[in-house]
Design a protein around this motif. Structure first.
Motif, mmCIF file in Angstrom:
data_model
loop_
_atom_site.group_PDB
_atom_site.id
_atom_site.type_symbol
_atom_site.label_atom_id
_atom_site.label_comp_id
_atom_site.label_asym_id
_atom_site.label_seq_id
_atom_site.Cartn_x
_atom_site.Cartn_y
_atom_site.Cartn_z
ATOM 1 N N ASP A 51 23.073 9.557 -73.627
ATOM 2 C CA ASP A 51 23.883 10.839 -72.607
ATOM 3 C C ASP A 51 24.722 10.093 -71.454
ATOM 4 O OD1 ASP A 51 21.518 9.648 -71.204
ATOM 5 O OD2 ASP A 51 21.063 11.375 -70.031
ATOM 6 N N GLY A 52 24.275 8.824 -70.989
ATOM 7 C CA GLY A 52 25.433 7.913 -70.274
ATOM 8 C C GLY A 52 26.389 7.617 -70.832
ATOM 9 N N VAL A 53 26.394 7.316 -72.218
ATOM 10 C CA VAL A 53 27.769 7.058 -72.871
ATOM 11 C C VAL A 53 28.424 8.259 -73.315
ATOM 12 C CG1 VAL A 53 28.766 6.152 -75.163
ATOM 13 C CG2 VAL A 53 26.636 5.223 -74.212
ATOM 14 N N GLU A 54 27.984 9.146 -73.445
ATOM 15 C CA GLU A 54 28.514 10.621 -73.648
ATOM 16 C C GLU A 54 29.249 10.966 -72.366
ATOM 17 O OE1 GLU A 54 28.848 12.266 -76.307
ATOM 18 O OE2 GLU A 54 27.813 11.723 -77.794
ATOM 19 N N GLN A 55 28.526 10.870 -71.191
ATOM 20 C CA GLN A 55 28.982 11.067 -69.858
ATOM 21 C C GLN A 55 30.496 10.249 -69.550
ATOM 22 O OE1 GLN A 55 26.587 10.434 -66.749
ATOM 23 N NE2 GLN A 55 27.899 11.100 -65.199
ATOM 24 N N GLU A 91 19.488 -2.042 -68.348
ATOM 25 C CA GLU A 91 18.767 -2.040 -69.500
ATOM 26 C C GLU A 91 19.606 -1.009 -70.404
ATOM 27 O OE1 GLU A 91 14.801 -0.622 -72.056
ATOM 28 O OE2 GLU A 91 14.819 -0.656 -69.924
ATOM 29 N N ILE A 92 20.022 -1.424 -71.586
ATOM 30 C CA ILE A 92 20.972 -0.551 -72.534
ATOM 31 C C ILE A 92 20.077 -0.476 -73.516
ATOM 32 C CG2 ILE A 92 23.116 -0.182 -73.537
ATOM 33 C CD1 ILE A 92 24.432 -1.933 -71.436
ATOM 34 N N LYS A 93 19.718 0.703 -74.003
ATOM 35 C CA LYS A 93 19.108 0.936 -75.422
ATOM 36 C C LYS A 93 19.896 0.749 -76.525
ATOM 37 C CE LYS A 93 15.292 2.741 -73.632
ATOM 38 N NZ LYS A 93 14.110 2.054 -73.705
ATOM 39 N N PRO A 94 19.330 0.251 -77.562
ATOM 40 C CA PRO A 94 20.284 -0.163 -78.643
ATOM 41 C C PRO A 94 21.152 0.910 -79.178
ATOM 42 C CG PRO A 94 18.110 -1.111 -78.930
ATOM 43 C CD PRO A 94 17.921 -0.092 -77.602
ATOM 44 N N GLN A 95 20.387 2.315 -79.405
ATOM 45 C CA GLN A 95 21.256 3.442 -79.896
ATOM 46 C C GLN A 95 22.530 3.690 -78.975
ATOM 47 O OE1 GLN A 95 18.037 3.240 -79.098
ATOM 48 N NE2 GLN A 95 16.656 4.683 -80.720
ATOM 49 N N ALA A 96 22.362 3.473 -77.562
ATOM 50 C CA ALA A 96 23.334 3.522 -76.702
ATOM 51 C C ALA A 96 24.530 2.391 -76.826
ATOM 52 C CB ALA A 96 22.946 3.723 -75.266
#
Length: 231
Positions: free
Chosen positions: A167-171, A196-201
């Motif tokens: 959701d942060g990437v979408e923002q 921390e950055i989730k792999p999917q993000a």
């Protein structure tokens, strides 16, 4: 905002193709033009969506879709790409429109706010030659955490999270779409920064040309000297 609960099927074509079979779902049409498809599960994440800028057109089904029970067809076309969301509505259970007014924006927790302050003070963490333009740079849908310029004077928009998720990437994507309409800024690079950055993000960000930056909160506060570590 318009909310519609309907029995519908959904097809997405563009960078990937996806199909949602006929079922009862929640359709959300927001004031910024975005269209989201939700089920009664999966937490807050939509099953599919189209981000602005896009255009929604409501039309009649063709003969085959009408014979299958469709009453109307929503076509959501991205204004910049060939991405398209097609919703075939068979039965409407609820249809309501609500004026939510102007949102005051997200109030960040202490860690995110402090990360923004620290990164503004240590803007070189973005790379050599970067300089700060402004914190909380305003856009029509909310402020970008940091706007900077790189060594070649190209604009850089930074979104900061404690934990970086999709959701942060979408923002950040929505911010970049708006900022790139400004002839004084375009082309604007995006940086997604988090502890921390989730792999999917990370995969989604890199697919959209957004750079990821992992922030070491303790090191930025001067509480941890990486040179003294054994590992």
């Amino acid at each position: 905002m318009r909310t519609v609960i309907a029995r519908c099927s959904v097809d997405y074509t563009g960078r990937l193709d996806a199909h949602l079979a006929l079922a009862t779902r929640l359709l959300m049409v927001k004031a910024d033009g975005s269209v989201l498809v939700h089920s009664d599960g999966g937490s807050y994440k939509p099953l599919n969506w189209m981000s602005p800028p896009c255009r929604l057109e409501v039309g009649q089904p063709d003969a085959d879709d009408a014979a299958a029970g469709a009453q109307e067809v929503w076509t959501v076309q991205n204004a910049k790409t060939d991405d398209r969301l097609v919703v075939k509505i068979h039965e409407v259970l609820h249809d309501g429109t609500y004026d939510l007014g102007v949102d005051p924006g997200l109030v960040k927790d202490g860690v995110e706010a402090h990360l923004q302050q620290l990164l503004a003070e240590q803007i070189d963490l973005l790379g050599p030659g970067h300089r700060l333009v402004r914190r909380e740079f305003p856009t029509a849908i909310g402020p970008v955490d940091i706007l900077a310029r790189d060594s070649q004077e190209r604009a850089v928009a930074v979104e900061i999270k404690r934990r970086g998720e999709i959701d942060g990437v979408e923002q950040l994507t929505r911010y970049l779409e708006l900022l790139n309409r400004d002839p004084h800024l375009t082309p604007v690079q995006g940086v997604f920064a988090a502890q921390e950055i989730k792999p999917q993000a990370r995969v989604l960000a890199e697919d959209r040309g957004i750079r990821c930056l992992v922030l070491d909160y303790n090191a930025m506060r001067g509480l941890d000297d990486p040179d003294t570590r054994l590992f």
